[in-house]
Motif scaffolding. Structure first.
Motif, PDB file in Angstrom:
ATOM      1  N   THR A 284       0.827  -1.203   0.000  1.00 20.02           N
ATOM      2  CA  THR A 284       0.000   0.000   0.000  1.00 20.02           C
ATOM      3  C   THR A 284       0.861   1.252   0.000  1.00 20.02           C
ATOM      4  O   THR A 284       0.604   2.192  -0.763  1.00 20.02           O
ATOM      5  CB  THR A 284      -0.925   0.019   1.234  1.00 20.02           C
ATOM      6  OG1 THR A 284      -1.686  -1.177   1.259  1.00 20.02           O
ATOM      7  CG2 THR A 284      -1.848   1.211   1.200  1.00 20.02           C
ATOM      8  N   LEU A 285       1.895   1.274   0.830  1.00 19.74           N
ATOM      9  CA  LEU A 285       2.762   2.448   0.892  1.00 19.74           C
ATOM     10  C   LEU A 285       3.603   2.588  -0.377  1.00 19.74           C
ATOM     11  O   LEU A 285       3.904   3.696  -0.803  1.00 19.74           O
ATOM     12  CB  LEU A 285       3.653   2.391   2.129  1.00 19.74           C
ATOM     13  CG  LEU A 285       2.900   2.572   3.450  1.00 19.74           C
ATOM     14  CD1 LEU A 285       3.836   2.338   4.625  1.00 19.74           C
ATOM     15  CD2 LEU A 285       2.256   3.943   3.534  1.00 19.74           C
ATOM     16  N   ARG A 286       3.952   1.478  -1.002  1.00 19.16           N
ATOM     17  CA  ARG A 286       4.679   1.552  -2.265  1.00 19.16           C
ATOM     18  C   ARG A 286       3.787   2.170  -3.341  1.00 19.16           C
ATOM     19  O   ARG A 286       4.226   2.999  -4.126  1.00 19.16           O
ATOM     20  CB  ARG A 286       5.150   0.154  -2.665  1.00 19.16           C
ATOM     21  CG  ARG A 286       6.170   0.172  -3.778  1.00 19.16           C
ATOM     22  CD  ARG A 286       6.794  -1.192  -4.034  1.00 19.16           C
ATOM     23  NE  ARG A 286       5.834  -2.255  -4.141  1.00 19.16           N
ATOM     24  CZ  ARG A 286       5.802  -3.323  -3.347  1.00 19.16           C
ATOM     25  NH1 ARG A 286       6.685  -3.458  -2.377  1.00 19.16           N
ATOM     26  NH2 ARG A 286       4.892  -4.260  -3.519  1.00 19.16           N
ATOM     27  N   TRP A 287       2.518   1.779  -3.359  1.00 13.75           N
ATOM     28  CA  TRP A 287       1.573   2.350  -4.312  1.00 13.75           C
ATOM     29  C   TRP A 287       1.349   3.826  -4.011  1.00 13.75           C
ATOM     30  O   TRP A 287       1.260   4.659  -4.908  1.00 13.75           O
ATOM     31  CB  TRP A 287       0.256   1.575  -4.279  1.00 13.75           C
ATOM     32  CG  TRP A 287      -0.764   2.117  -5.208  1.00 13.75           C
ATOM     33  CD1 TRP A 287      -1.923   2.745  -4.855  1.00 13.75           C
ATOM     34  CD2 TRP A 287      -0.740   2.125  -6.644  1.00 13.75           C
ATOM     35  NE1 TRP A 287      -2.610   3.132  -5.964  1.00 13.75           N
ATOM     36  CE2 TRP A 287      -1.903   2.754  -7.093  1.00 13.75           C
ATOM     37  CE3 TRP A 287       0.170   1.657  -7.584  1.00 13.75           C
ATOM     38  CZ2 TRP A 287      -2.194   2.930  -8.426  1.00 13.75           C
ATOM     39  CZ3 TRP A 287      -0.129   1.829  -8.919  1.00 13.75           C
ATOM     40  CH2 TRP A 287      -1.283   2.450  -9.324  1.00 13.75           C
ATOM     41  N   PHE A 288       1.250   4.185  -2.720  1.00 11.71           N
ATOM     42  CA  PHE A 288       1.075   5.585  -2.323  1.00 11.71           C
ATOM     43  C   PHE A 288       2.248   6.419  -2.812  1.00 11.71           C
ATOM     44  O   PHE A 288       2.064   7.535  -3.295  1.00 11.71           O
ATOM     45  CB  PHE A 288       0.966   5.674  -0.802  1.00 11.71           C
ATOM     46  CG  PHE A 288       0.976   7.085  -0.279  1.00 11.71           C
ATOM     47  CD1 PHE A 288      -0.076   7.938  -0.532  1.00 11.71           C
ATOM     48  CD2 PHE A 288       2.040   7.539   0.464  1.00 11.71           C
ATOM     49  CE1 PHE A 288      -0.063   9.231  -0.047  1.00 11.71           C
ATOM     50  CE2 PHE A 288       2.067   8.825   0.954  1.00 11.71           C
ATOM     51  CZ  PHE A 288       1.008   9.669   0.694  1.00 11.71           C
ATOM     52  N   ASP A 289       3.453   5.892  -2.698  1.00  6.60           N
ATOM     53  CA  ASP A 289       4.646   6.568  -3.199  1.00  6.60           C
ATOM     54  C   ASP A 289       4.475   6.890  -4.679  1.00  6.60           C
ATOM     55  O   ASP A 289       4.710   8.011  -5.122  1.00  6.60           O
ATOM     56  CB  ASP A 289       5.862   5.667  -2.972  1.00  6.60           C
ATOM     57  CG  ASP A 289       7.131   6.194  -3.582  1.00  6.60           C
ATOM     58  OD1 ASP A 289       7.262   7.417  -3.732  1.00  6.60           O
ATOM     59  OD2 ASP A 289       8.010   5.377  -3.907  1.00  6.60           O
ATOM     60  N   HIS A 290       4.025   5.921  -5.437  1.00  3.27           N
ATOM     61  CA  HIS A 290       3.812   6.108  -6.873  1.00  3.27           C
ATOM     62  C   HIS A 290       2.729   7.152  -7.138  1.00  3.27           C
ATOM     63  O   HIS A 290       2.904   8.056  -7.961  1.00  3.27           O
ATOM     64  CB  HIS A 290       3.428   4.770  -7.502  1.00  3.27           C
ATOM     65  CG  HIS A 290       3.004   4.868  -8.924  1.00  3.27           C
ATOM     66  ND1 HIS A 290       3.882   5.082  -9.957  1.00  3.27           N
ATOM     67  CD2 HIS A 290       1.772   4.796  -9.496  1.00  3.27           C
ATOM     68  CE1 HIS A 290       3.210   5.137 -11.095  1.00  3.27           C
ATOM     69  NE2 HIS A 290       1.941   4.962 -10.834  1.00  3.27           N
ATOM     70  N   VAL A 291       1.611   7.055  -6.452  1.00  2.00           N
ATOM     71  CA  VAL A 291       0.490   7.971  -6.657  1.00  2.00           C
ATOM     72  C   VAL A 291       0.881   9.389  -6.271  1.00  2.00           C
ATOM     73  O   VAL A 291       0.567  10.350  -6.979  1.00  2.00           O
ATOM     74  CB  VAL A 291      -0.751   7.508  -5.855  1.00  2.00           C
ATOM     75  CG1 VAL A 291      -1.819   8.580  -5.823  1.00  2.00           C
ATOM     76  CG2 VAL A 291      -1.308   6.231  -6.456  1.00  2.00           C
ATOM     77  N   LEU A 292       1.561   9.541  -5.148  1.00  3.68           N
ATOM     78  CA  LEU A 292       1.938  10.869  -4.672  1.00  3.68           C
ATOM     79  C   LEU A 292       2.855  11.579  -5.653  1.00  3.68           C
ATOM     80  O   LEU A 292       2.743  12.785  -5.850  1.00  3.68           O
ATOM     81  CB  LEU A 292       2.617  10.762  -3.304  1.00  3.68           C
ATOM     82  CG  LEU A 292       2.800  12.063  -2.553  1.00  3.68           C
ATOM     83  CD1 LEU A 292       1.447  12.678  -2.222  1.00  3.68           C
ATOM     84  CD2 LEU A 292       3.579  11.831  -1.293  1.00  3.68           C
ATOM     85  N   ARG A 293       3.725  10.831  -6.309  1.00  2.00           N
ATOM     86  CA  ARG A 293       4.637  11.450  -7.263  1.00  2.00           C
ATOM     87  C   ARG A 293       3.986  11.732  -8.608  1.00  2.00           C
ATOM     88  O   ARG A 293       4.449  12.583  -9.349  1.00  2.00           O
ATOM     89  CB  ARG A 293       5.856  10.547  -7.474  1.00  2.00           C
ATOM     90  CG  ARG A 293       6.839  10.608  -6.315  1.00  2.00           C
ATOM     91  CD  ARG A 293       8.087   9.793  -6.575  1.00  2.00           C
ATOM     92  NE  ARG A 293       7.808   8.380  -6.327  1.00  2.00           N
ATOM     93  CZ  ARG A 293       7.984   7.430  -7.234  1.00  2.00           C
ATOM     94  NH1 ARG A 293       8.436   7.721  -8.418  1.00  2.00           N
ATOM     95  NH2 ARG A 293       7.720   6.179  -6.933  1.00  2.00           N
ATOM     96  N   ASN A 294       2.902  11.033  -8.952  1.00  3.19           N
ATOM     97  CA  ASN A 294       2.365  11.129 -10.307  1.00  3.19           C
ATOM     98  C   ASN A 294       0.928  11.621 -10.427  1.00  3.19           C
ATOM     99  O   ASN A 294       0.438  11.781 -11.536  1.00  3.19           O
ATOM    100  CB  ASN A 294       2.436   9.751 -10.981  1.00  3.19           C
ATOM    101  CG  ASN A 294       3.862   9.289 -11.121  1.00  3.19           C
ATOM    102  OD1 ASN A 294       4.704  10.008 -11.614  1.00  3.19           O
ATOM    103  ND2 ASN A 294       4.148   8.103 -10.643  1.00  3.19           N
TER     104      ASN A 294
END
Length: 100
Positions: free
Chosen positions: A36-46
Motif C-alpha cells: 500500500t505504501l509503495r503504491w502511495f509513493d507512486h500515486v503521490l509522485r504522479n
C-alpha cells in the motif's frame, strides 16, 4: 506451504504465528502495508486527486488507511522524496531475504 516445509500437520496444534516465525515469514499485515505504501509513493509522485465527500458518515478512504500506515511507520508524506529512507522504512522483507 510453511507447514509442509516444516513437516507439521494441523493435528500437531502448532499456531500459524509459530510456523511463520520458524520459517522466517513476515506477517501478511506488514506485507499489505508495504504494498500500500509503495503504491502511495507512486500515486503521490504522479497524481493529485481533488473532490468533495458526500453527506452522512464518511466511508473509510484509501487515504485514511495511508495516513494510519504512515503514522505506524513514523513517516510523513514528504519522506517520499528521500528514496533510500522511504524504502528502508516501508520495506517489510522476510527476515531470510534481507541482504543489507
Amino acid at each position: 506451504m510453511p507447514r509442509h516445509i516444516l513437516q507439521v500437520s494441523l493435528k500437531d496444534k502448532i499456531r500459524n504465528e509459530v510456523i511463520r516465525s520458524r520459517c522466517g515469514i513476515t506477517d501478511i499485515v506488514e506485507k499489505v502495508q508495504e504494498a500500500t505504501l509503495r503504491w502511495f509513493d507512486h500515486v503521490l509522485r504522479n497524481l493529485s486527486v481533488e473532490g468533495d465527500r458526500g453527506r452522512g458518515r464518511p466511508l473509510q478512504r484509501w487515504s485514511d488507511n495511508i495516513k494510519k500506515d504512515l503514522e505506524e511507520k513514523g513517516l510523513a508524506e514528504g519522506d517520499v522524496v528521500d528514496r533510500v529512507r522511504w524504502r528502508r522504512a516501508t520495506k517489510a522483507a522476510d527476515p531470510r531475504t534481507v541482504w543489507d
